[in-house]
Design a protein around this motif. Structure first.
Motif, PDB file in Angstrom:
ATOM      1  N   ALA A 192       0.707  43.457  12.595  1.00  0.00           N
ATOM      2  CA  ALA A 192       0.129  42.115  12.553  1.00  0.00           C
ATOM      3  C   ALA A 192      -0.225  41.778  11.109  1.00  0.00           C
ATOM      4  O   ALA A 192      -0.896  42.569  10.441  1.00  0.00           O
ATOM      5  CB  ALA A 192      -1.120  42.043  13.424  1.00  0.00           C
ATOM      6  N   TYR A 217      -2.049  38.875   8.683  1.00  0.00           N
ATOM      7  CA  TYR A 217      -2.923  37.703   8.654  1.00  0.00           C
ATOM      8  C   TYR A 217      -2.781  37.040   7.287  1.00  0.00           C
ATOM      9  O   TYR A 217      -3.166  37.602   6.264  1.00  0.00           O
ATOM     10  CB  TYR A 217      -4.375  38.118   8.928  1.00  0.00           C
ATOM     11  CG  TYR A 217      -4.568  38.598  10.350  1.00  0.00           C
ATOM     12  CD1 TYR A 217      -5.059  37.744  11.334  1.00  0.00           C
ATOM     13  CD2 TYR A 217      -4.199  39.880  10.719  1.00  0.00           C
ATOM     14  CE1 TYR A 217      -5.190  38.165  12.651  1.00  0.00           C
ATOM     15  CE2 TYR A 217      -4.328  40.320  12.034  1.00  0.00           C
ATOM     16  CZ  TYR A 217      -4.824  39.454  12.989  1.00  0.00           C
ATOM     17  OH  TYR A 217      -4.947  39.880  14.291  1.00  0.00           O
ATOM     18  N   ILE A 241      -4.530  41.169  17.303  1.00  0.00           N
ATOM     19  CA  ILE A 241      -5.012  42.491  16.874  1.00  0.00           C
ATOM     20  C   ILE A 241      -5.405  43.363  18.058  1.00  0.00           C
ATOM     21  O   ILE A 241      -5.441  44.593  17.963  1.00  0.00           O
ATOM     22  CB  ILE A 241      -6.169  42.353  15.870  1.00  0.00           C
ATOM     23  CG1 ILE A 241      -6.269  43.617  15.018  1.00  0.00           C
ATOM     24  CG2 ILE A 241      -7.501  42.041  16.559  1.00  0.00           C
ATOM     25  CD1 ILE A 241      -7.084  43.460  13.764  1.00  0.00           C
ATOM     26  N   ILE A 244       0.671  46.361  18.911  1.00  0.00           N
ATOM     27  CA  ILE A 244       0.424  46.307  17.465  1.00  0.00           C
ATOM     28  C   ILE A 244      -0.115  47.657  16.994  1.00  0.00           C
ATOM     29  O   ILE A 244      -1.068  48.199  17.564  1.00  0.00           O
ATOM     30  CB  ILE A 244      -0.570  45.181  17.122  1.00  0.00           C
ATOM     31  CG1 ILE A 244       0.041  43.821  17.472  1.00  0.00           C
ATOM     32  CG2 ILE A 244      -0.985  45.233  15.656  1.00  0.00           C
ATOM     33  CD1 ILE A 244       1.310  43.490  16.685  1.00  0.00           C
ATOM     34  N   ALA A 266      -2.518  46.455  11.035  1.00  0.00           N
ATOM     35  CA  ALA A 266      -2.745  45.059  10.647  1.00  0.00           C
ATOM     36  C   ALA A 266      -3.016  44.975   9.154  1.00  0.00           C
ATOM     37  O   ALA A 266      -3.618  45.879   8.572  1.00  0.00           O
ATOM     38  CB  ALA A 266      -3.915  44.464  11.428  1.00  0.00           C
TER      39      ALA A 266
END
Length: 479
Positions: free
Chosen positions: A114, A116, A188, A193, A196
């Protein structure tokens, strides 16, 4: 227009990423390098459209954004070169010996990642930025959570990435995009996943960091958070070139309206410095709006906290916020105030935006003691004269940063094999870099094959080294 991805769609994107991992984990280095180059070529081919979209959403300017697209495509091609080199696998072979089995070690990808996206770099730290590039490079599918500060830019970039990957033969699910706060949390939390990566505020990053750790199966979280990037100007440097340093500092902390994670936010100068006297003439460029309303609110709150410290003096700029955005500002305090436990936390908290804080110190010995109280940062900078002994300064700063500069200013981050863009908490949540060739290490884990049949060994560990990569064999580095 802001869009929120439905939770079912988040689930679908992550499940597709999980399915894609079966293919990406086994794809050759040449194949994955081709994916990265295809994305880079697609972005370069559409640079004008991308820049126009991003400028409309961020007002960062065509020149800055054009350069950022070039940096983004350069990163993608750098990671393709990393794959060609092969050293990123860290292949090690210890042949069997009396009392010891045959052991062969390498790094393998974690799984779906993941990412961001950041607000202040709509390309280089966003949808197709360094986190995405480094994860895809080692065979990890990526699901990006777009930043709401540039949604149309994110969607257009994502469409280009998706099209480029499909044309290059990447599996469906190798890349996905989701939007919205709740979607980011669902992402998340999803069991598919495996890691991250985040660039943003301390509060936001810490919340996701804690959430990643609280999962039934915790995952690594690579967050780049807050950084004040201390600068030290010695008495000798100030005496010789204080006015020159003032110009350099002004250009650095005002760059991009102060919205760089490497902005010099804390500058130690001698009492009565030439730099401080010369700085007001260099500050006060035309006001410019900040990227998002959330950043603007944080900037206003940070200024209020600074101004509330007894003895804090505004030495450059005017506190106002016209419609066009805030003016650049410089505050100053003496070292006694800075080291007062009642005020240290306020004075060492990052204020994201066009402001920097001068700390006036009386002598070098007192300065070193004050530096020892600093938390972690991405960078620190020392401005000294060539004949000065800065060993003590260097030692105390090296314990607290990931990049230590001697001269220059920290706002430029070169994308190279040797770069380290990370530092002790709260700068980052790990010691890995998010910029440069070794950023791939975040998304890999070691595995050892013991007495394995040749047929099941990955190519990197086979006896004849069919990939021709550098390896350590029985303790000796072999290329």
């Amino acid at each position: 227009m802001h869009t929120t991805t439905r939770i079912a769609e988040v689930d679908r994107a992550t499940e597709l990423a999980g399915d894609a991992f079966a293919a990406t984990v086994g794809a050759s280095d040449d194949t994955r390098a081709g994916w990265l180059r295809a994305i880079a070529d697609a972005l370069d081919a559409h640079v004008d459209d991308l820049v126009a979209l991003a400028d409309g959403e961020t007002a960062l300017g065509a020149a800055r954004l054009t350069g950022e697209v070039a940096r983004t495509t350069g990163q993608l091609r750098l990671f393709a070169a990393v794959l060609a080199d092969g050293g990123y696998l860290e292949a090690i072979i210890d042949h069997a010996a009396p009392g010891r089995p045959d052991l062969r070690r390498m790094l393998r990808p974690l799984g779906p990642v993941a990412v961001y996206a950041a607000s202040n770099f709509p390309f280089a730290f966003s949808v197709a930025g360094g986190d995405t590039a480094s994860a895809l490079a080692v065979g990890c599918p990526v699901v990006v959570k777009a930043h709401p500060g540039h949604p149309e830019t994110s969607r257009r970039t994502a469409a280009l990435v998706t099209e480029a990957l499909a044309a290059a033969g990447a599996p469906v699910g190798a890349f996905g995009l989701v939007e919205g706060f709740e979607a980011g949390l669902a992402l998340i939390d999803h069991p598919a996943i495996t890691a991250a990566a985040f660039t943003g505020s301390v509060a936001g990053g810490r919340a996701l960091f804690d959430r990643a750790a609280a999962r039934p199966a915790p995952i690594p979280f690579f967050g780049e958070l807050g950084s004040i990037n201390p600068v030290v100007v010695t008495e000798a440097a100030d005496a010789v070139r204080g006015a020159e340093l003032a110009a350099g500092l002004a250009a650095s902390f005002q760059l991009g309206v102060g919205q760089f994670c490497t902005k010099p936010g804390l500058v130690f100068v001698p009492e009565g410095s030439v730099l401080e006297a010369a700085l007001p003439a260099q500050v006060g460029r035309a006001p410019h709006r900040l990227l998002t309303e959330a950043i603007a609110r944080g900037f206003r709150a940070g200024l209020e906290h600074l101004a509330g410290v007894p003895g804090a003096a505004l030495v450059a700029g005017t506190v106002s916020e016209p419609a066009a955005g805030p003016e650049p500002l410089v505050y100053a305090v003496d070292l006694a105030t800075f080291t007062d436990p009642a005020f240290t936390a306020t004075l060492t908290t990052e204020v994201f935006g066009p402001v920097t804080l001068l700390v006036r110190y009386p002598d070098a010995a007192t300065l070193v003691g004050a530096l020892a109280a600093l938390e972690g940062s991405l960078t620190a900078t020392v401005h000294a004269e060539p004949d000065e002994d800065v060993t003590a300064l260097s030692a105390v700063l090296a314990d607290r940063v990931g990049r230590l500069l001697f001269g220059g200013w920290p706002t430029g981050v070169a994308v190279t094999w040797s770069q380290q863009h990370g530092g002790p908490w709260p700068a980052t949540t790990s010691q890995h870099t998010s910029v440069g060739a070794t950023a791939v290490r975040r998304f890999q884990r070691p595995i050892v094959y013991q007495d394995a049949p040749e047929a099941v060994l990955p190519a990197a560990l086979r006896e004849d080294n069919p990939l021709g990569i550098p390896r350590r064999v029985d303790g000796v580095q072999v290329r």
